[in-house]
Design an enzyme around this catalytic site. Structure first.
Site, mmCIF file in Angstrom:
data_model
loop_
_atom_site.group_PDB
_atom_site.id
_atom_site.type_symbol
_atom_site.label_atom_id
_atom_site.label_comp_id
_atom_site.label_asym_id
_atom_site.label_seq_id
_atom_site.Cartn_x
_atom_site.Cartn_y
_atom_site.Cartn_z
ATOM 1 N N ASN A 102 -47.300 61.416 51.489
ATOM 2 C CA ASN A 102 -47.979 60.887 52.680
ATOM 3 C C ASN A 102 -48.375 59.421 52.514
ATOM 4 O O ASN A 102 -48.376 58.662 53.484
ATOM 5 C CB ASN A 102 -49.216 61.739 52.995
ATOM 6 C CG ASN A 102 -48.838 62.980 53.775
ATOM 7 O OD1 ASN A 102 -47.649 63.259 53.964
ATOM 8 N ND2 ASN A 102 -49.829 63.739 54.227
ATOM 9 N N GLU A 103 -48.694 59.027 51.262
ATOM 10 C CA GLU A 103 -49.074 57.612 51.049
ATOM 11 C C GLU A 103 -47.892 56.711 51.402
ATOM 12 O O GLU A 103 -48.057 55.675 52.052
ATOM 13 C CB GLU A 103 -49.492 57.367 49.586
ATOM 14 C CG GLU A 103 -50.818 57.986 49.192
ATOM 15 C CD GLU A 103 -50.740 59.494 48.974
ATOM 16 O OE1 GLU A 103 -49.640 60.003 48.650
ATOM 17 O OE2 GLU A 103 -51.766 60.179 49.132
ATOM 18 N N TYR A 145 -31.786 63.394 44.983
ATOM 19 C CA TYR A 145 -32.436 62.082 45.092
ATOM 20 C C TYR A 145 -33.345 61.825 43.879
ATOM 21 O O TYR A 145 -33.109 60.943 43.084
ATOM 22 C CB TYR A 145 -33.298 62.021 46.358
ATOM 23 C CG TYR A 145 -32.593 61.644 47.633
ATOM 24 C CD1 TYR A 145 -31.217 61.680 47.733
ATOM 25 C CD2 TYR A 145 -33.322 61.252 48.755
ATOM 26 C CE1 TYR A 145 -30.578 61.343 48.921
ATOM 27 C CE2 TYR A 145 -32.695 60.903 49.944
ATOM 28 C CZ TYR A 145 -31.329 60.958 50.030
ATOM 29 O OH TYR A 145 -30.724 60.625 51.200
ATOM 30 N N SER A 146 -34.424 62.634 43.773
ATOM 31 C CA SER A 146 -35.477 62.335 42.797
ATOM 32 C C SER A 146 -34.975 62.418 41.357
ATOM 33 O O SER A 146 -34.119 63.241 41.025
ATOM 34 C CB SER A 146 -36.630 63.320 42.952
ATOM 35 O OG SER A 146 -37.109 63.292 44.267
ATOM 36 N N GLU A 206 -34.877 64.212 58.053
ATOM 37 C CA GLU A 206 -35.599 65.185 57.231
ATOM 38 C C GLU A 206 -37.045 65.323 57.704
ATOM 39 O O GLU A 206 -37.612 66.400 57.703
ATOM 40 C CB GLU A 206 -35.530 64.692 55.774
ATOM 41 C CG GLU A 206 -36.204 65.557 54.745
ATOM 42 C CD GLU A 206 -36.087 64.959 53.334
ATOM 43 O OE1 GLU A 206 -35.555 63.847 53.178
ATOM 44 O OE2 GLU A 206 -36.534 65.625 52.398
HETATM 45 C C1 LIG Z 1 -41.680 71.180 47.728
HETATM 46 C C2 LIG Z 1 -40.909 70.008 47.167
HETATM 47 C C3 LIG Z 1 -39.523 70.009 47.269
HETATM 48 C C4 LIG Z 1 -38.792 68.924 46.784
HETATM 49 N N1 LIG Z 1 -37.417 68.964 46.879
HETATM 50 C C5 LIG Z 1 -36.681 67.908 46.466
HETATM 51 C C6 LIG Z 1 -35.253 67.941 46.570
HETATM 52 O O1 LIG Z 1 -34.659 68.925 47.005
HETATM 53 N N2 LIG Z 1 -34.556 66.864 46.150
HETATM 54 C C7 LIG Z 1 -35.167 65.742 45.651
HETATM 55 O O2 LIG Z 1 -34.460 64.787 45.332
HETATM 56 N N3 LIG Z 1 -36.526 65.701 45.508
HETATM 57 C C8 LIG Z 1 -37.296 66.749 45.897
HETATM 58 N N4 LIG Z 1 -38.676 66.724 45.761
HETATM 59 C C9 LIG Z 1 -39.296 65.583 45.095
HETATM 60 C C10 LIG Z 1 -40.061 64.666 46.048
HETATM 61 O O3 LIG Z 1 -39.191 63.942 46.874
HETATM 62 C C11 LIG Z 1 -40.931 63.739 45.169
HETATM 63 O O4 LIG Z 1 -41.869 64.595 44.497
HETATM 64 C C12 LIG Z 1 -41.691 62.722 45.982
HETATM 65 O O5 LIG Z 1 -40.805 61.767 46.510
HETATM 66 C C13 LIG Z 1 -42.747 61.987 45.119
HETATM 67 O O6 LIG Z 1 -42.201 61.495 43.947
HETATM 68 P P1 LIG Z 1 -42.892 61.800 42.524
HETATM 69 O O7 LIG Z 1 -43.130 63.264 42.433
HETATM 70 O O8 LIG Z 1 -42.069 61.151 41.478
HETATM 71 O O9 LIG Z 1 -44.325 61.116 42.611
HETATM 72 P P2 LIG Z 1 -44.671 59.586 42.274
HETATM 73 O O10 LIG Z 1 -43.698 58.706 42.963
HETATM 74 O O11 LIG Z 1 -44.821 59.436 40.802
HETATM 75 O O12 LIG Z 1 -46.077 59.407 42.980
HETATM 76 C C14 LIG Z 1 -47.313 59.788 42.365
HETATM 77 C C15 LIG Z 1 -48.468 59.405 43.305
HETATM 78 O O13 LIG Z 1 -48.517 57.964 43.472
HETATM 79 C C16 LIG Z 1 -48.482 57.625 44.862
HETATM 80 N N5 LIG Z 1 -47.714 56.383 45.057
HETATM 81 C C17 LIG Z 1 -46.544 56.029 44.428
HETATM 82 N N6 LIG Z 1 -46.104 54.843 44.892
HETATM 83 C C18 LIG Z 1 -47.014 54.413 45.830
HETATM 84 C C19 LIG Z 1 -47.100 53.243 46.667
HETATM 85 N N7 LIG Z 1 -46.166 52.287 46.648
HETATM 86 N N8 LIG Z 1 -48.151 53.163 47.514
HETATM 87 C C20 LIG Z 1 -49.108 54.133 47.573
HETATM 88 N N9 LIG Z 1 -49.071 55.267 46.790
HETATM 89 C C21 LIG Z 1 -48.030 55.395 45.936
HETATM 90 C C22 LIG Z 1 -47.759 58.783 45.521
HETATM 91 O O14 LIG Z 1 -48.083 58.881 46.900
HETATM 92 C C23 LIG Z 1 -48.291 59.984 44.722
HETATM 93 O O15 LIG Z 1 -49.536 60.389 45.212
HETATM 94 C C24 LIG Z 1 -39.447 67.808 46.207
HETATM 95 C C25 LIG Z 1 -40.843 67.819 46.075
HETATM 96 C C26 LIG Z 1 -41.570 68.915 46.538
HETATM 97 C C27 LIG Z 1 -43.060 68.911 46.390
#
Ligand SMILES: Cc1cc2nc3c(=O)[nH]c(=O)nc-3n(C[C@H](O)[C@H](O)[C@H](O)COP(=O)(O)OP(=O)(O)OC[C@H]3O[C@@H](n4cnc5c(N)ncnc54)[C@H](O)[C@@H]3O)c2cc1C
Length: 411
Positions: A377-378, A131-132, A247
């Site tokens: 969580n946000e 996904y990410s 999930e």
């Molecule tokens: C242990 C772990 C395992 C993972 N495994 C996988 C996996 O197997 N496959 C996969 O695809 N991904 C995986 N991930 C990735 C995970 O899904 C993403 O890290 C997560 O969705 C957040 O995206 P980001 O890291 O790009 O943060 P960002 O989207 O850049 O967010 C940064 C900050 O901004 C806040 N924010 C962003 N948008 C908003 C909004 N609209 N309103 C309020 N706050 C907001 C977020 O809450 C966060 O605090 C994993 C992550 C972890 C920690």
């Protein structure tokens, strides 16, 4: 929902706990526990042993329809999760078992179900979630990796990141842009792919201590048969939302924190400070009791979600988000409480001064990942506000400009 379990349910629950207890006796002494346990190289022989045992008992097919060898109900899935969490057993590939299988059952066609469910239910195939991307996390619909249809194949190019266990997975499921010009959320498809296909490069993203759980995955003209799409082309967003729902509704963590709380209570009963057991300190008693109440409440929520999913597999969208936020929060606070109560001992793990195998220090350090993984969580709180509480979505900057222009024009 009637929260009192029937006699039959009590009996089934006990069977899961007894089965897991037996298996936990075989756990090697050097088994590395923790959130990453499933992916530790040294843990793999015991993980395979557990997976095969679960498959033999049919516990990887709980709640599935009989035509796919299913046994029991969604409630059994919850009991199994509780038992596994309590005995901290690995061996369940959350991507295949917890996420993809229920999604295929709800949204896949017969051909796809016949092809992929047996491998998942027998514990033979491991999956990962693609996904990410570097610029698509919370805003998942912004994915840019493309899958362009050419004849009876899709040709995939682009990059994914944070892909847990991609280095061990046989198969991956993910979101790819199938209509680069199309509108956001209506231009994405949900595809399954062989992770050994030519053109896939997997690079490890190691921890500072060299532990390897996540990866970056690169796609360079990867050919995927077109019949490996789930749902319609450009309709993958709906499939992905159903999947994340499964999930997030996992009860495993509830039970794991329940067990940890028991360990903390043991410590408080056994440890004397100033001649008195910690357990007699009113402040500590109060904090521990508060935590016990919250864990019990989160268990009830998990049961409620399972009951909803028993009635309709795609139910409980915002409840799943609530469960995810609640348990992540409890996990973090329990970590903080444990390290607080242990004082200086709570700050060490690999040391002769460590107490309770250093579990509190490592838990405190690791707990925050639960507030990010599976959607932060946000973002979950946004989902609860919109779908659970019917609160309005914030206006985008463009809408704000339009609203201001309309107001100006009306003056
Ligand atoms: C242990 C772990 C395992 C993972 N495994 C996988 C996996 O197997 N496959 C996969 O695809 N991904 C995986 N991930 C990735 C995970 O899904 C993403 O890290 C997560 O969705 C957040 O995206 P980001 O890291 O790009 O943060 P960002 O989207 O850049 O967010 C940064 C900050 O901004 C806040 N924010 C962003 N948008 C908003 C909004 N609209 N309103 C309020 N706050 C907001 C977020 O809450 C966060 O605090 C994993 C992550 C972890 C920690």
């Amino acid at each position: 929902m009637d929260f009192k379990l029937s006699e039959e349910e009590e009996k089934r629950r006990k069977e899961f706990f007894e089965g897991c207890k037996e298996l936990s006796k075989e756990k090697p002494k050097d088994f590395i526990d923790g959130i990453e346990a499933e992916y530790e190289k040294a843990n793999q022989p015991y993980i395979t042993r557990c997976r095969k045992e679960f498959a033999k008992r049919g516990w990887l097919r709980l709640g599935w329809p009989p035509e796919y060898g299913g046994v029991g109900s969604h409630m059994d899935r919850v009991f199994f999760g509780e038992a596994r969490g309590y005995y901290v057993l690995p061996g369940v590939d959350i991507f295949g078992i917890e996420m993809l299988a229920p999604t295929l059952l709800a949204m896949g066609n017969k051909e796809v179900k016949d092809r992929y469910l047996p491998g998942i239910g027998d514990g033979d195939t491991l999956w990962c979630e693609l996904y990410s991307e570097p610029n698509a996390g919370s805003d998942l619909a912004a994915v840019t990796a493309t899958a362009i249809r050419k004849g009876d194949e899709y040709v995939i190019n682009g990059q994914k990141t944070w892909t847990t266990n991609a280095h061990n997975a046989d198969w991956g499921f993910g979101l790819f842009r199938t209509d680069p010009q199309g509108r956001k959320r209506r231009n994405i498809s949900f595809l399954l792919m062989d992770m050994k296909a030519p053109g896939i490069t997997i690079n490890p993203l190691e921890y500072l201590n060299r532990m390897h759980m996540y990866n970056e995955v690169f796609f360079d003209d990867v050919h995927v048969p077109a019949d490996q799409i789930i749902g319609e082309e450009n309709q993958g967003w709906a499939v992905s939302q159903a999947l994340v729902n499964f999930e997030r509704s996992n009860v495993l963590a509830v039970s794991a924190v329940g067990r940890l709380l028991e360990t903390l209570v043991e410590y408080c009963n056994e440890t004397k400070v100033g001649g008195k057991p910690l357990a007699q300190d009113p402040f500590i008693r109060n904090k521990v009791a508060e935590m016990a109440v919250e864990i019990e409440a989160s268990r009830t929520l998990a049961y409620y979600i399972a009951d909803q999913q028993n009635r309709n597999q795609l139910a409980a969208l915002f409840e799943s988000s609530a469960a995810k936020v609640f348990i992540g929060d409890i996990y973090e606070r329990l970590g903080a409480l444990g390290t607080d109560i242990l004082g200086s001992y709570g700050q060490v793990s690999a040391s002769r001064w460590a107490r309770q195998r250093g579990v509190w220090e490592s838990m405190y350090q690791a707990a925050f990942v639960l507030t990010i993984s599976m959607g932060t969580n946000e973002i979950q709180k946004n989902i609860i506000a919109w779908y659970g509480l019917n609160m309005p979505r914030p206006l985008s900057p463009v809408s704000v400009e339009k609203a201001l222009a309309t107001a100006q024009a009306a003056k």
